[in-house]
Design a protein around this motif. Structure first.
Motif, PDB file in Angstrom:
ATOM      1  N   SER A 124      22.289  16.659 108.264  1.00 18.55           N
ATOM      2  CA  SER A 124      21.288  17.036 109.066  1.00 18.55           C
ATOM      3  C   SER A 124      21.165  18.859 109.279  1.00 18.55           C
ATOM      4  N   ILE A 125      21.891  19.674 108.812  1.00 13.65           N
ATOM      5  CA  ILE A 125      21.487  21.025 108.586  1.00 13.65           C
ATOM      6  C   ILE A 125      22.146  21.659 107.292  1.00 13.65           C
ATOM      7  N   LEU A 126      21.391  22.371 106.656  1.00 14.90           N
ATOM      8  CA  LEU A 126      21.753  22.994 105.332  1.00 14.90           C
ATOM      9  C   LEU A 126      21.736  24.376 105.753  1.00 14.90           C
ATOM     10  N   TYR A 127      22.735  25.265 105.379  1.00 15.28           N
ATOM     11  CA  TYR A 127      22.984  26.533 105.502  1.00 15.28           C
ATOM     12  C   TYR A 127      23.261  27.020 103.886  1.00 15.28           C
ATOM     13  N   GLU A 128      23.218  28.282 103.855  1.00 14.40           N
ATOM     14  CA  GLU A 128      23.345  28.692 102.149  1.00 14.40           C
ATOM     15  C   GLU A 128      24.645  28.365 101.662  1.00 14.40           C
ATOM     16  N   GLU A 129      25.776  28.290 102.584  1.00 18.16           N
ATOM     17  CA  GLU A 129      27.100  27.903 102.098  1.00 18.16           C
ATOM     18  C   GLU A 129      27.881  26.801 102.786  1.00 18.16           C
ATOM     19  N   LEU A 130      26.912  26.307 103.686  1.00 17.67           N
ATOM     20  CA  LEU A 130      27.503  25.166 104.466  1.00 17.67           C
ATOM     21  C   LEU A 130      26.458  24.074 105.054  1.00 17.67           C
TER      22      LEU A 130
END
Lengths: 242, 196
Positions: free
Chosen positions: B80-86
């Motif tokens: 559902s969501i992508l962050y840089e490291e997560l």
């Protein structure tokens, strides 16, 4: 209140023809909603209550989570068409308080330690109100929890005892509550021999209180049998394939 | 010691929450039962199953009991969501493909994607992908890993046109409509998914 204006007991019978220790006709149906994990519809005479249970699930508000057990959230709500005069659909002070007492009536029986950091949500909707909605709510909610497969120490059933025209009467309805002298809702988990809800509105002598509690216990016993019967009929009568 | 007659009576008995089954000297509490003051009682609606070998009494639930992921489980999730490291992944079904009645949050750290260095999440996942993952802990938010061969993306859609994508090489997908090529951490079971 119109004290003494309405004759509630005549010749040992009440205004609707019941004896003093007689329950209203009770109907129980389990698993009435598709989307809920568990649901139940309970009728005490003209009182009709729908309960739906969701969970254990992850709530939107993560800060309410507890590290050691599931939190139980309860919402008691009366539909705006449930009363004689339209009721505002917002939660009133009374509904917020009843949500709390119903939650506390259910908490002792739910084995919530099995599902830490989750929430179990109980929604109670009063469809038609004719006295004894909180006790019918407890009865319905405990069935809905059982249907949701949530481990419970036992079922809870509720019934109210009132004092009308000086007599103690079981399962009082709206009229008897309005013109009577006292109203005592009780919820009991019979298999645990625990009282999980006890309120008293009005005046009872200590002797009357003991008597009233005994009357409630007998009433709850009958309702508890009906609860067990309803669950068995729905889930255990059919042959389960291996 | 348990009497034969009692054993017969218990086997396949109808149970609803709260009914007394036996005392702990007869049978220890197994699944879906609990013990209270030496008495074993039912906790759910179901049929009683005493087991003489383990000396435990359990209940086979007749109702649908709560489904939650637990440590070691293989689950299906939706990115559902992508962050840089997560990456935040909604876990919606177990390995059998049976949907949970409610979805749970899974957290995928970039170090749990594959062996070796991964520069950023956009090379290995995209929002909307369905991934097969293994659960690493027991409470929400669940930590998950997709390091194993059979774990990773099992279904993906083109980020340009939204069409389904076909496996191209071991770590790339090709769009069936626009022909675009995208990188993913693929499961060897790509496109083999059955959820109900």
């Amino acid at each position: 209140m119109g004290k003494g204006k309405v004759k509630l007991v005549e010749g040992g019978l009440r205004h609707d023809g019941r004896r003093l220790d007689e329950l209203r006709p009770i109907t129980i149906s389990v698993g009435v909603l598709k989307n809920a994990n568990g649901s139940a519809l309970v009728e005490y005479g003209r009182t009709k209550v729908l309960a739906a249970v969701y969970g254990p699930r992850e709530p939107q508000m993560k800060h309410i989570l507890l590290p050691n057990r599931a939190v139980i959230r309860c919402r008691y709500h009366m539909a705006s068409f449930s009363t004689y005069e339209r009721k505002s659909p917002t939660l009133s002070r009374r509904e917020i308080e009843l949500s709390k007492v119903i939650r506390e009536a259910l908490e002792p029986v739910i084995i919530s330690e099995l599902y830490p950091r989750t929430s179990i949500d109980v929604f109670i909707e009063v469809i038609n109100a004719d006295g004894g909605t909180r006790t019918a709510s407890v009865t319905a909610a405990s069935l809905a929890l059982a249907e949701a497969g949530i481990p419970m120490k036992g079922l809870v059933a509720g019934v109210a005892v009132g004092k009308i025209d000086g007599y103690l009467a079981l399962d009082i309805d709206e009229v008897e509550d309005m013109y009577g002298e006292a109203d005592m809702p009780v919820a009991i988990a019979p298999s645990l021999r625990q009282i999980t809800l006890l309120q008293l509105n009005g005046v009872l002598t200590p002797g009357e209180f003991t008597q009233a509690l005994e009357l409630a216990r007998k009433g709850v016993e009958v309702i508890h049998e009906m609860q067990k019967e309803a669950l068995k009929k729905k889930y255990l009568d059919v042959k389960v394939e291996e | 010691m348990i009497r034969i007659s009692k054993l017969r009576e218990l086997t396949n008995m109808d149970a609803v929450p709260g009914i007394a089954l036996c005392v702990i000297e007869e049978f220890l509490p197994g699944n879906w039962v609990y013990e209270d003051q030496g008495v074993v009682r039912a906790a759910v609606v179901g049929k009683v199953r005493p087991d003489l070998r383990s000396r435990a009494i359990s209940i086979r639930p007749s109702v649908k009991t709560p489904q939650l992921p637990s440590k070691g489980d293989v689950v299906y999730g939706l990115v559902s969501i992508l962050y840089e490291e997560l990456a935040i992944i909604k876990l919606f079904a177990g390995e059998s493909g049976r949907r949970y009645s409610n979805s749970f949050t899974g957290l995928l750290h970039i170090t749990q994607v594959q062996e070796g260095y991964v520069r950023n999440f956009y090379d290995v996942l995209a929002v909307g992908d369905v991934v097969k993952a293994r659960v690493l802990n027991n409470t929400t938010p669940y930590s998950i890993t997709i390091k194993e061969q059979k774990l990773g993306v099992v279904m993906a859609y083109c980020t340009v046109c939204g069409s389904p994508m076909k496996k191209h090489r071991s770590d790339t997908l090709k769009c069936l409509k626009c022909g675009g090529i995208e990188k993913r951490k693929l499961s060897v079971n790509y496109a083999i998914i059955k959820v109900w």
